[in-house]
Design a protein around this motif. Structure first.
Motif, PDB file in Angstrom:
ATOM      1  N   GLU A  70       0.831  -1.206   0.000  1.00 52.31           N
ATOM      2  CA  GLU A  70       0.000   0.000   0.000  1.00 52.31           C
ATOM      3  C   GLU A  70       0.866   1.256   0.000  1.00 52.31           C
ATOM      4  N   GLU A  71       1.945   1.232   0.770  1.00 53.76           N
ATOM      5  CA  GLU A  71       2.809   2.397   0.845  1.00 53.76           C
ATOM      6  C   GLU A  71       3.511   2.649  -0.488  1.00 53.76           C
ATOM      7  N   VAL A  72       3.947   1.589  -1.170  1.00 59.07           N
ATOM      8  CA  VAL A  72       4.603   1.745  -2.471  1.00 59.07           C
ATOM      9  C   VAL A  72       3.620   2.304  -3.495  1.00 59.07           C
ATOM     10  N   GLU A  73       2.370   1.814  -3.488  1.00 63.01           N
ATOM     11  CA  GLU A  73       1.364   2.337  -4.416  1.00 63.01           C
ATOM     12  C   GLU A  73       1.081   3.808  -4.145  1.00 63.01           C
ATOM     13  N   LYS A  74       0.990   4.155  -2.882  1.00 61.88           N
ATOM     14  CA  LYS A  74       0.717   5.534  -2.510  1.00 61.88           C
ATOM     15  C   LYS A  74       1.862   6.447  -2.937  1.00 61.88           C
ATOM     16  N   ILE A  75       3.106   5.996  -2.743  1.00 65.30           N
ATOM     17  CA  ILE A  75       4.269   6.785  -3.139  1.00 65.30           C
ATOM     18  C   ILE A  75       4.270   7.009  -4.646  1.00 65.30           C
ATOM     19  N   GLY A  76       3.975   5.957  -5.414  1.00 66.17           N
ATOM     20  CA  GLY A  76       3.974   6.088  -6.867  1.00 66.17           C
ATOM     21  C   GLY A  76       2.926   7.061  -7.365  1.00 66.17           C
ATOM     22  N   SER A  77       1.723   6.969  -6.822  1.00 68.78           N
ATOM     23  CA  SER A  77       0.658   7.862  -7.286  1.00 68.78           C
ATOM     24  C   SER A  77       0.920   9.304  -6.864  1.00 68.78           C
ATOM     25  N   LEU A  78       1.428   9.516  -5.663  1.00 68.25           N
ATOM     26  CA  LEU A  78       1.711  10.879  -5.218  1.00 68.25           C
ATOM     27  C   LEU A  78       2.865  11.505  -5.996  1.00 68.25           C
ATOM     28  N   THR A  79       3.859  10.698  -6.342  1.00 64.57           N
ATOM     29  CA  THR A  79       4.968  11.209  -7.149  1.00 64.57           C
ATOM     30  C   THR A  79       4.479  11.600  -8.537  1.00 64.57           C
ATOM     31  N   ALA A  80       3.628  10.773  -9.129  1.00 59.08           N
ATOM     32  CA  ALA A  80       3.090  11.095 -10.450  1.00 59.08           C
ATOM     33  C   ALA A  80       2.259  12.372 -10.400  1.00 59.08           C
ATOM     34  N   TYR A 111       7.636   9.537  -1.210  1.00 60.07           N
ATOM     35  CA  TYR A 111       7.627   9.111   0.193  1.00 60.07           C
ATOM     36  C   TYR A 111       7.262  10.269   1.111  1.00 60.07           C
ATOM     37  N   THR A 112       7.820  11.451   0.839  1.00 61.24           N
ATOM     38  CA  THR A 112       7.526  12.613   1.665  1.00 61.24           C
ATOM     39  C   THR A 112       6.070  13.040   1.519  1.00 61.24           C
ATOM     40  N   MET A 113       5.509  12.904   0.326  1.00 65.48           N
ATOM     41  CA  MET A 113       4.116  13.293   0.114  1.00 65.48           C
ATOM     42  C   MET A 113       3.159  12.393   0.867  1.00 65.48           C
ATOM     43  N   SER A 114       3.534  11.148   1.058  1.00 66.54           N
ATOM     44  CA  SER A 114       2.652  10.272   1.824  1.00 66.54           C
ATOM     45  C   SER A 114       2.670  10.635   3.302  1.00 66.54           C
ATOM     46  N   LYS A 115       3.735  11.267   3.770  1.00 69.18           N
ATOM     47  CA  LYS A 115       3.845  11.639   5.180  1.00 69.18           C
ATOM     48  C   LYS A 115       3.471  13.106   5.428  1.00 69.18           C
ATOM     49  N   ASN A 116       3.929  14.017   4.552  1.00 62.96           N
ATOM     50  CA  ASN A 116       3.716  15.445   4.766  1.00 62.96           C
ATOM     51  C   ASN A 116       3.636  16.133   3.405  1.00 62.96           C
ATOM     52  N   PRO A 117       2.443  16.261   2.821  1.00 62.15           N
ATOM     53  CA  PRO A 117       2.319  16.793   1.458  1.00 62.15           C
ATOM     54  C   PRO A 117       2.815  18.235   1.289  1.00 62.15           C
ATOM     55  N   GLU A 118       2.601  19.094   2.288  1.00 60.03           N
ATOM     56  CA  GLU A 118       3.020  20.489   2.141  1.00 60.03           C
ATOM     57  C   GLU A 118       4.541  20.601   2.031  1.00 60.03           C
ATOM     58  N   ALA A 119       5.240  19.890   2.880  1.00 63.24           N
ATOM     59  CA  ALA A 119       6.700  19.927   2.843  1.00 63.24           C
ATOM     60  C   ALA A 119       7.229  19.282   1.572  1.00 63.24           C
TER      61      ALA A 119
END
Length: 132
Positions: A70-80, A111-119
């Motif tokens: 789940e974390e890898v999928e979330k990282i990929g979509s947020l990076t895109a 990875y950062t977007m999954s934890k803190n999107p603003e930063a």
């Protein structure tokens, strides 16, 4: 003294008093059990119970919140999503010039977007500006 230094000193003092307090409780428990089961057995009971508490805390507190997939999928979509905001030609030229740097930035941003999107957005803009 600076606030950060005061917090550091307060944390160190709290840690010392915490260790002394736990040691005193262990000694008290050992002394309370000694007349009932003997000195060696009392030490074994107190030490074993502390070991079990430590093992339970380690087991419970080190489990991840989400599954790795789940974390890898979330990282990929947020990076895109983060890279979709940049112009396509700029992204293409950056990838052609520095592919490894772009890969590292994309992984870090996801990875950062999954934890803190603003930063993550702020850091991505800084990194891309540095690459351009």
């Amino acid at each position: 003294m600076d606030t950060a230094k005061l917090r550091l000193v307060a944390g160190a003092v709290a840690a010392i008093f915490g260790i002394v307090g736990v040691s005193a409780l262990c000694l008290a428990a050992t002394l309370a059990l000694e007349p009932v089961v003997g000195q060696v057995e009392a030490l074994l009971v107190v030490g074993g119970s502390l070991f079990l508490i430590a093992a339970a805390c380690l087991f419970i507190l080190t489990r991840p919140d989400t599954a790795t997939e789940e974390e890898v999928e979330k990282i990929g979509s947020l990076t895109a999503d983060a890279l979709a905001d940049l112009p396509f030609d700029a992204v293409k030229s950056l990838i052609e010039k520095r592919p490894m740097a772009c890969l590292a930035i994309a992984a870090t941003t996801g990875y950062t977007m999954s934890k803190n999107p603003e930063a993550a957005t702020r850091n991505l803009r800084r990194a891309v500006t540095g690459l351009i």
